[in-house]
Motif scaffolding. Sequence first.
Motif, mmCIF file in Angstrom:
data_model
loop_
_atom_site.group_PDB
_atom_site.id
_atom_site.type_symbol
_atom_site.label_atom_id
_atom_site.label_comp_id
_atom_site.label_asym_id
_atom_site.label_seq_id
_atom_site.Cartn_x
_atom_site.Cartn_y
_atom_site.Cartn_z
ATOM 1 N N UNK A 1 53.229 31.702 61.587
ATOM 2 C CA UNK A 1 51.912 32.038 62.110
ATOM 3 C C UNK A 1 50.875 30.974 61.775
ATOM 4 N N UNK A 2 50.935 30.417 60.573
ATOM 5 C CA UNK A 2 49.981 29.376 60.193
ATOM 6 C C UNK A 2 50.167 28.103 61.009
ATOM 7 N N UNK A 3 51.365 27.907 61.541
ATOM 8 C CA UNK A 3 51.626 26.719 62.360
ATOM 9 C C UNK A 3 51.006 26.825 63.752
ATOM 10 N N UNK A 4 50.538 28.028 64.094
ATOM 11 C CA UNK A 4 49.918 28.235 65.405
ATOM 12 C C UNK A 4 48.416 28.409 65.190
ATOM 13 N N UNK A 5 47.676 27.321 65.261
ATOM 14 C CA UNK A 5 46.247 27.346 64.940
ATOM 15 C C UNK A 5 45.475 28.316 65.819
ATOM 16 N N UNK A 6 45.862 28.396 67.085
ATOM 17 C CA UNK A 6 45.130 29.261 68.007
ATOM 18 C C UNK A 6 45.253 30.734 67.615
ATOM 19 N N UNK A 7 46.384 31.086 67.001
ATOM 20 C CA UNK A 7 46.568 32.466 66.547
ATOM 21 C C UNK A 7 45.563 32.808 65.457
ATOM 22 N N UNK A 8 45.446 31.939 64.482
ATOM 23 C CA UNK A 8 44.516 32.204 63.388
ATOM 24 C C UNK A 8 43.065 32.156 63.856
ATOM 25 N N UNK A 9 42.769 31.270 64.807
ATOM 26 C CA UNK A 9 41.423 31.214 65.370
ATOM 27 C C UNK A 9 41.102 32.507 66.109
ATOM 28 N N UNK A 10 42.080 32.997 66.857
ATOM 29 C CA UNK A 10 41.883 34.236 67.596
ATOM 30 C C UNK A 10 41.671 35.406 66.639
ATOM 31 N N UNK A 11 42.498 35.473 65.599
ATOM 32 C CA UNK A 11 42.393 36.575 64.643
ATOM 33 C C UNK A 11 41.027 36.590 63.980
ATOM 34 N N UNK A 12 40.555 35.421 63.567
ATOM 35 C CA UNK A 12 39.237 35.327 62.948
ATOM 36 C C UNK A 12 38.146 35.726 63.938
ATOM 37 N N UNK A 13 38.278 35.258 65.173
ATOM 38 C CA UNK A 13 37.294 35.588 66.195
ATOM 39 C C UNK A 13 37.255 37.077 66.491
ATOM 40 N N UNK A 14 38.427 37.682 66.514
ATOM 41 C CA UNK A 14 38.474 39.133 66.761
ATOM 42 C C UNK A 14 37.765 39.888 65.648
ATOM 43 N N UNK A 15 38.095 39.567 64.412
ATOM 44 C CA UNK A 15 37.544 40.303 63.280
ATOM 45 C C UNK A 15 36.037 40.150 63.183
ATOM 46 N N UNK A 16 35.531 38.932 63.430
ATOM 47 C CA UNK A 16 34.115 38.658 63.208
ATOM 48 C C UNK A 16 33.245 38.899 64.429
ATOM 49 N N UNK A 17 33.835 38.915 65.611
ATOM 50 C CA UNK A 17 33.023 39.061 66.826
ATOM 51 C C UNK A 17 33.450 40.255 67.684
ATOM 52 N N UNK A 18 34.675 40.224 68.181
ATOM 53 C CA UNK A 18 35.099 41.259 69.120
ATOM 54 C C UNK A 18 35.129 42.642 68.479
ATOM 55 N N UNK A 19 35.691 42.734 67.284
ATOM 56 C CA UNK A 19 35.732 44.009 66.576
ATOM 57 C C UNK A 19 34.315 44.514 66.306
ATOM 58 N N UNK A 20 33.428 43.603 65.912
ATOM 59 C CA UNK A 20 32.035 43.980 65.640
ATOM 60 C C UNK A 20 31.363 44.507 66.904
ATOM 61 N N UNK A 21 31.636 43.860 68.046
ATOM 62 C CA UNK A 21 31.052 44.315 69.311
ATOM 63 C C UNK A 21 31.504 45.739 69.640
ATOM 64 N N UNK A 22 32.792 46.024 69.451
ATOM 65 C CA UNK A 22 33.294 47.378 69.706
ATOM 66 C C UNK A 22 32.691 48.376 68.724
ATOM 67 N N UNK A 23 32.572 47.957 67.491
ATOM 68 C CA UNK A 23 32.004 48.838 66.474
ATOM 69 C C UNK A 23 30.566 49.218 66.831
ATOM 70 N N UNK A 24 29.770 48.240 67.206
ATOM 71 C CA UNK A 24 28.376 48.503 67.582
ATOM 72 C C UNK A 24 28.312 49.406 68.808
ATOM 73 N N UNK A 25 29.189 49.152 69.784
ATOM 74 C CA UNK A 25 29.214 49.969 70.991
ATOM 75 C C UNK A 25 29.578 51.414 70.667
ATOM 76 N N UNK A 26 30.596 51.603 69.853
ATOM 77 C CA UNK A 26 30.999 52.962 69.484
ATOM 78 C C UNK A 26 29.926 53.666 68.664
#
Length: 375
Positions: free
Chosen positions: A172-197
Amino acid sequence: MGVATTLCVSLLLGMCVSTLAETHSLYYIYSALNKDVALPGIYEFTALGLLDDREIDYYNSKEQMKIPKQDWMKEKMEDEYWVKGTQSRKSKEQWFRVNVGILMERMRHNDSDLHVLQWRHGCEIDDSSGAVKFVRGIDEYSYDGSEFLSFDDQNMRWIAPVPEATPTKQKWDDVAILNQYTKGYLEKECVDWLVKFMDYGKQTLRKHSPPEVHAFAKKCSSDSNKLTLTCMATGFYPKDVVMSVRKYSTSLPEHLLKSSGVRPNDDGTYQLRKSVEIPEDDKANYDCYVSHISLPGPIIKEWDGQCYDCTSQNVLSFVLGALSAVLVVIVVCVVLKKKNIICAGDPQTSSDPVSYIEVPTENGKTPMNGNGVHG
């Protein structure tokens, strides 16, 4: 709502002040067993969404439908959301079924015992200042109740606490885009859903339930010369609560107490019990001190000094009545207690973070298998 930071001003006086930050959370928990245990309410695969510790959606391998668990979720989210959510849950169910087997092989386990793979991911925010502030994100896997793999959001890398997790971490660490996506989800997308809910369910989520507090004693099962004095608070929401068992208005040290931990009732509220063994002839004044955000001030419930025989009908009825709301949870936890398994489900909405472990294909290769669909 949120996390209670307890500032103990004076333990000698038994006084604690709770400072409640407006912290909110959205978590999804997936649990997969390696086999059917044939017990009511326990399935090979479950998925649960939790908003501020309240269940908002649910899926299991029997009904195979993602369903709303709050009226406002049913009203606000369109049918397409539940259709796509069901498809996502079915996909994750298959992923978990494959990977439970892979991890069992890696751990040199077989089907003679029960094994569990879990995934928990989500985020927390603080909006006490009027603006949404990201607090933390969690993306972690556990196997048989022990941590297997977790994401270090700050450094964008996976942490493998056991040798068996190292191959997955490296891949997983060898796939940079995976870790970038995971970080982006946790800090942005998840937060957006949380605020919406939070906006959708604001009326329900603002409802605070005050605790009922009881103080009672019965004979100690391990020492006939002692009593077990118990303080119990039940029916409260949110789950953050301060409880002290006090003697002459002085809080007893926590290391002398046995705590049940905060447990869910079946109505969305919580309960907590703390007990201490005391001499049967102890004539001191004991009380239960409980502080909760729903209360204008702490509840102080004095013990009446009465001792009830452990087998007496009145105490048995009282205890069973108080605990009936969590019997299902207890049954599940007894089944899984051997391995300290988390008793929970999983979250999602329309963009869960990516998760992968090696998934064998028909041609024998082991590509990454990602699913970036929330819930």
